[in-house]
Design an enzyme around this catalytic site. Structure first.
Site, PDB file in Angstrom:
ATOM      1  CB  SER A  50      -5.662   1.142   3.998  1.00  0.00           C
ATOM      2  OG  SER A  50      -4.326   1.341   3.608  1.00  0.00           O
ATOM      3  CE1 TYR A 107      -5.070  -4.435   3.097  1.00  0.00           C
ATOM      4  CE2 TYR A 107      -4.051  -2.359   2.458  1.00  0.00           C
ATOM      5  CZ  TYR A 107      -4.672  -3.139   3.408  1.00  0.00           C
ATOM      6  OH  TYR A 107      -4.899  -2.640   4.662  1.00  0.00           O
TER       7      TYR A 107
END
Length: 257
Positions: free
Chosen positions: A142, A155
């Protein structure tokens, strides 16, 4: 000749979104495709859709955070399609909190799903790849792997770690012709994004705000991530290793005050 002809691929989290798009593109290019998914409904439905164009695909129920579940699913997939030589670690979930407000269990859930699972799955396929002396592992990371957005903890911690795992495994097994790379998507128009916009009084206005953040004035589509995974899985990328390709339309390169 199809670009993945003769290859056997495992894609985790393949029941929807980016994982489903990758599974479809791989099947279109001739790979045998094992769809690993914990959800029986989405996994079987996606496999049925792909089977309409390519019969060498199947759904295998799998909890990627459970080593025994992964080992069983890999064994079944390899018995069906032969030794895996491509693995796409796509399964994951957004886990966003303010650090001081986060329940302790959320740290464990995020790290287990967004980091540990990639190693659990890689460990399960590496014996076959090492025996074949070829393989491509693709980790879906990501843009959170490089940048920190407040209130998205933990995250980015997991995704930073996933880049480290990519580099470590890529260097460790390069001499055995096993490549390990990552893709770092930014804002992609998945069902998750659609559901997020739908939570606002004016979903279309919220969607436009997202589009306007990006130089092309649009966000990415799952197939654009799938096409990059296809390239990395193919023999067109044989000297790309321990690398990360960012797919965000250039948004992460914009200077912000």
């Amino acid at each position: 000749m199809q670009r993945l002809s003769g290859k056997s691929a495992i894609i985790t989290g393949a029941g929807r979104g980016i994982g489903a798009s990758i599974a479809l593109r791989f099947a279109q290019e001739g790979a045998s495709v094992a769809l690993f998914e914990i959800d029986d409904t989405t996994g079987s439905e996606q496999a049925a859709q792909i089977a309409k164009i390519h019969d060498r695909c199947a759904f295998f129920k799998c909890d990627v955070t459970d080593p025994e579940s992964v080992e069983a699913a890999v064994a079944e997939a390899q018995a069906t399609f032969g030794p895996a030589n491509v693995l796409v670690n796509n399964a994951g979930s957004n886990v966003f909190h303010k650090p001081h407000e986060m329940p302790a269990s959320e740290w464990d859930r995020c790290l287990r799903l967004d980091l540990d699972a990639a190693w659990i799955c890689a460990r399960a396929v590496l014996p076959a790849m090492r025996e074949q002396q070829r393989g491509s592992i693709i980790n879906i990371a990501s843009t959170h792997s490089f940048q920190i957005i407040p209130h998205t903890f933990p995250y980015p911690v997991a995704k930073h770690g996933l880049i480290g795992l990519t580099r470590a495994l890529g260097i460790e097994y390069a001499h055995e012709n096993i490549r390990v790379n990552a893709i770092a998507p930014g804002y992609i128009e998945t069902q998750l994004a659609l559901d997020y916009w739908a939570g606002f009084p004016n979903p279309e206005k919220e969607r436009q705000k997202a589009l306007d953040l990006h130089p092309p004035r649009r966000i990415g589509q799952p197939v654009e991530v799938a096409n990059t995974a296809l390239f990395l899985a193919s023999d067109e990328a044989t000297f790309i290793n321990a690398e990360t390709i960012t797919i965000d339309g250039g948004r992460s390169k914009i200077y912000h005050d």
